[in-house]
Design an enzyme around this catalytic site. Structure first.
Site, PDB file in Angstrom:
ATOM      1  N   SER A  54       0.856  -1.197   0.000  1.00 15.35           N
ATOM      2  CA  SER A  54       0.000   0.000   0.000  1.00 15.35           C
ATOM      3  C   SER A  54       0.884   1.236   0.000  1.00 15.35           C
ATOM      4  O   SER A  54       2.014   1.209   0.515  1.00 15.35           O
ATOM      5  CB  SER A  54      -0.857  -0.009   1.271  1.00 15.35           C
ATOM      6  N   TYR A 103      -0.891   0.088  10.618  1.00 15.24           N
ATOM      7  CA  TYR A 103      -1.265  -0.371   9.266  1.00 15.24           C
ATOM      8  C   TYR A 103      -0.150  -0.021   8.274  1.00 15.24           C
ATOM      9  O   TYR A 103       0.331  -0.885   7.527  1.00 15.24           O
ATOM     10  CB  TYR A 103      -2.600   0.231   8.824  1.00 15.24           C
TER      11      TYR A 103
HETATM   12  P1  NDP Z   1     -11.541  -5.912   1.468  1.00 11.01           P
HETATM   13  O1  NDP Z   1     -11.904  -5.673   2.887  1.00 11.01           O
HETATM   14  O2  NDP Z   1     -12.597  -5.731   0.439  1.00 11.01           O
HETATM   15  O3  NDP Z   1     -10.909  -7.379   1.308  1.00 11.01           O
HETATM   16  C1  NDP Z   1     -10.027  -7.909   2.265  1.00 11.01           C
HETATM   17  C2  NDP Z   1      -9.908  -9.402   2.084  1.00 11.01           C
HETATM   18  O4  NDP Z   1      -8.970  -9.901   3.040  1.00 11.01           O
HETATM   19  C3  NDP Z   1     -11.228 -10.132   2.287  1.00 11.01           C
HETATM   20  O5  NDP Z   1     -11.396 -11.102   1.291  1.00 11.01           O
HETATM   21  C4  NDP Z   1     -11.047 -10.806   3.645  1.00 11.01           C
HETATM   22  O6  NDP Z   1     -11.726 -12.050   3.679  1.00 11.01           O
HETATM   23  C5  NDP Z   1      -9.526 -11.046   3.684  1.00 11.01           C
HETATM   24  N1  NDP Z   1      -9.062 -11.206   5.047  1.00 11.01           N
HETATM   25  C6  NDP Z   1      -8.954 -10.257   6.011  1.00 11.01           C
HETATM   26  N2  NDP Z   1      -8.560 -10.809   7.169  1.00 11.01           N
HETATM   27  C7  NDP Z   1      -8.428 -12.151   6.939  1.00 11.01           C
HETATM   28  C8  NDP Z   1      -8.096 -13.261   7.739  1.00 11.01           C
HETATM   29  N3  NDP Z   1      -7.765 -13.123   9.038  1.00 11.01           N
HETATM   30  N4  NDP Z   1      -8.077 -14.490   7.191  1.00 11.01           N
HETATM   31  C9  NDP Z   1      -8.376 -14.666   5.892  1.00 11.01           C
HETATM   32  N5  NDP Z   1      -8.708 -13.651   5.069  1.00 11.01           N
HETATM   33  C10 NDP Z   1      -8.742 -12.407   5.597  1.00 11.01           C
HETATM   34  O7  NDP Z   1     -10.298  -4.943   1.180  1.00 11.01           O
HETATM   35  P2  NDP Z   1      -9.351  -4.755  -0.106  1.00 11.01           P
HETATM   36  O8  NDP Z   1      -9.746  -5.619  -1.219  1.00 11.01           O
HETATM   37  O9  NDP Z   1      -9.245  -3.302  -0.329  1.00 11.01           O
HETATM   38  O10 NDP Z   1      -7.969  -5.238   0.524  1.00 11.01           O
HETATM   39  C11 NDP Z   1      -7.140  -6.192  -0.068  1.00 11.01           C
HETATM   40  C12 NDP Z   1      -5.698  -5.837   0.245  1.00 11.01           C
HETATM   41  O11 NDP Z   1      -5.382  -4.602  -0.371  1.00 11.01           O
HETATM   42  C13 NDP Z   1      -5.396  -5.666   1.736  1.00 11.01           C
HETATM   43  O12 NDP Z   1      -4.121  -6.241   2.001  1.00 11.01           O
HETATM   44  C14 NDP Z   1      -5.330  -4.146   1.903  1.00 11.01           C
HETATM   45  O13 NDP Z   1      -4.500  -3.775   2.970  1.00 11.01           O
HETATM   46  C15 NDP Z   1      -4.749  -3.749   0.571  1.00 11.01           C
HETATM   47  N6  NDP Z   1      -4.945  -2.380   0.126  1.00 11.01           N
HETATM   48  C16 NDP Z   1      -6.199  -1.827   0.062  1.00 11.01           C
HETATM   49  C17 NDP Z   1      -6.354  -0.528  -0.388  1.00 11.01           C
HETATM   50  C18 NDP Z   1      -7.669   0.162  -0.404  1.00 11.01           C
HETATM   51  O14 NDP Z   1      -7.701   1.408  -0.394  1.00 11.01           O
HETATM   52  N7  NDP Z   1      -8.777  -0.549  -0.479  1.00 11.01           N
HETATM   53  C19 NDP Z   1      -5.207   0.250  -0.873  1.00 11.01           C
HETATM   54  C20 NDP Z   1      -3.942  -0.428  -0.736  1.00 11.01           C
HETATM   55  C21 NDP Z   1      -3.835  -1.694  -0.282  1.00 11.01           C
HETATM   56  P3  NDP Z   1     -12.663 -12.572   4.885  1.00 11.01           P
HETATM   57  O15 NDP Z   1     -13.170 -11.366   5.608  1.00 11.01           O
HETATM   58  O16 NDP Z   1     -13.731 -13.360   4.199  1.00 11.01           O
HETATM   59  O17 NDP Z   1     -11.755 -13.409   5.694  1.00 11.01           O
HETATM   60  C1  8X3 Z   2      -4.979   1.597   1.842  1.00 10.46           C
HETATM   61  C2  8X3 Z   2      -4.574   2.901   1.288  1.00 10.46           C
HETATM   62  O1  8X3 Z   2      -3.917   5.242   1.966  1.00 10.46           O
HETATM   63  O2  8X3 Z   2      -6.086   4.424   2.678  1.00 10.46           O
HETATM   64  O3  8X3 Z   2      -3.859   0.806   1.968  1.00 10.46           O
HETATM   65  O4  8X3 Z   2      -4.080   3.619   3.726  1.00 10.46           O
HETATM   66  S1  8X3 Z   2      -4.658   4.088   2.480  1.00 10.46           S
END
Ligand code: NDP
Ligand code: 8X3
Length: 251
Positions: free
Chosen positions: A137, A150
């Site tokens: 990220s 985070y």
């Molecule tokens: P979502 O919340 O939509 O998806 C997160 C996913 O992670 C879900 O499928 C969830 O599945 C899974 N997850 C979380 N905790 C667990 C766990 N303990 N065990 C198994 N699975 C887990 O968020 P995003 O798609 O946005 O996030 C995906 C990745 O991208 C993350 O690593 C996030 O930090 C990163 N990211 C997101 C950004 C954003 O702005 N959205 C920007 C930059 C990076 P379930 O709950 O079913 O277990």
């Molecule tokens: C998620 C992007 O900038 O909201 O990783 O933390 S930010």
């Protein structure tokens, strides 16, 4: 052409769910993992058990992770690509008001589980000259208020990816760190403990990154010719930029 197999973590929502769709559409087999089995079952219902293998477990549970891996059906057992996507942010409070339990959950999920699965799959990724795409990220590069642990976990993911590349030098395994900015998924809903209004407000008028944008990016990286490795990729909405540095004055 042989069908390739990807293991995509966090496949129940956001980036992971969209990446499953992209890779299945592109002819790959996908191992889709996450905690919410009903969402994984929907993927299987849509694409068939020969395309999607669902594995419902908490990535923080190493025993469950190992059992899921050991129990893979033979058609899914040769993994060519690991997409380490499962992760979360919890809370927006400054460090001095943050919840230690939430901090530990972020470290356990974003760091410990990611390295555990990577360690588990490395032998076969090396044997198959496969690839690893780690979802980091921009919060790992740019400090912002409330980003504390985070951002720390994502800085780890970015640096771990680079160090992994160095160790894997000469193996043919490609390692990429993708560092997205603001993307509208369930991310903010999770971060705020289910506050839909806060999530809507954050993304209002921003034209944020979509889950499909990141899925297309992972697809592009994974399907580049084998001599090319996208080592790091920072991607933000056009409407987002980093403007840093604050000053506290006496009096
Ligand atoms: P979502 O919340 O939509 O998806 C997160 C996913 O992670 C879900 O499928 C969830 O599945 C899974 N997850 C979380 N905790 C667990 C766990 N303990 N065990 C198994 N699975 C887990 O968020 P995003 O798609 O946005 O996030 C995906 C990745 O991208 C993350 O690593 C996030 O930090 C990163 N990211 C997101 C950004 C954003 O702005 N959205 C920007 C930059 C990076 P379930 O709950 O079913 O277990
Ligand atoms: C998620 C992007 O900038 O909201 O990783 O933390 S930010």
């Amino acid at each position: 052409m042989t069908t390739k197999t990807a293991w995509i973590t966090g496949a129940t929502s956001g980036f992971g769910a969209a990446t499953v769709e992209r890779f299945v559409a592109g002819g790959w087999r996908v191992i889709a993992s996450g905690r919410r089995m009903e969402r994984l079952q929907q993927l299987v219902a849509r694409h068939g058990a020969e395309r999607v293998h669902p594995m419902a477990f908490d990535v923080r549970d190493e025993t469950a992770m190992r059992a899921a891996h050991a129990g893979l059906p033979s058609a899914f057992a040769g993994i060519d690509l690991l997409v380490n996507n499962a992760g979360l942010a919890l809370g927006t409070a400054p460090a001095q008001q943050a919840d230690l339990v939430q901090w530990k959950q972020m470290i356990d999920t974003n760091v410990t589980a990611l390295v555990t699965l990577t360690h588990l799959l490395l032998p076969q990724l090396i044997a198959r000259r496969g690839a690893i795409v780690n979802i980091s990220s921009i919060s790992g590069s740019y400090a912002y208020r409330g980003g504390n642990v985070y951002g720390g976990t994502k800085a780890f993911v970015t640096q771990f990816s680079q160090n992994l590349r160095v160790d894997l030098h000469g193996s043919g395994v490609r390692v990429s760190s993708i560092e997205p900015g603001m993307a509208e998924t369930e991310f903010t809903l999770v971060r705020t403990g289910g506050d839909q209004a806060a999530s809507d407000q954050l993304y209002a008028g921003v034209h944020p990154i979509t889950a499909g944008d990141i899925a297309d990016t992972i697809w592009w990286i994974a399907n580049l010719p084998p001599h090319l490795d996208v080592t790091r990729l920072e991607i933000m909405p056009t409407s987002q930029s980093a403007a840093g540095l604050q000053v506290a004055r006496d009096g």
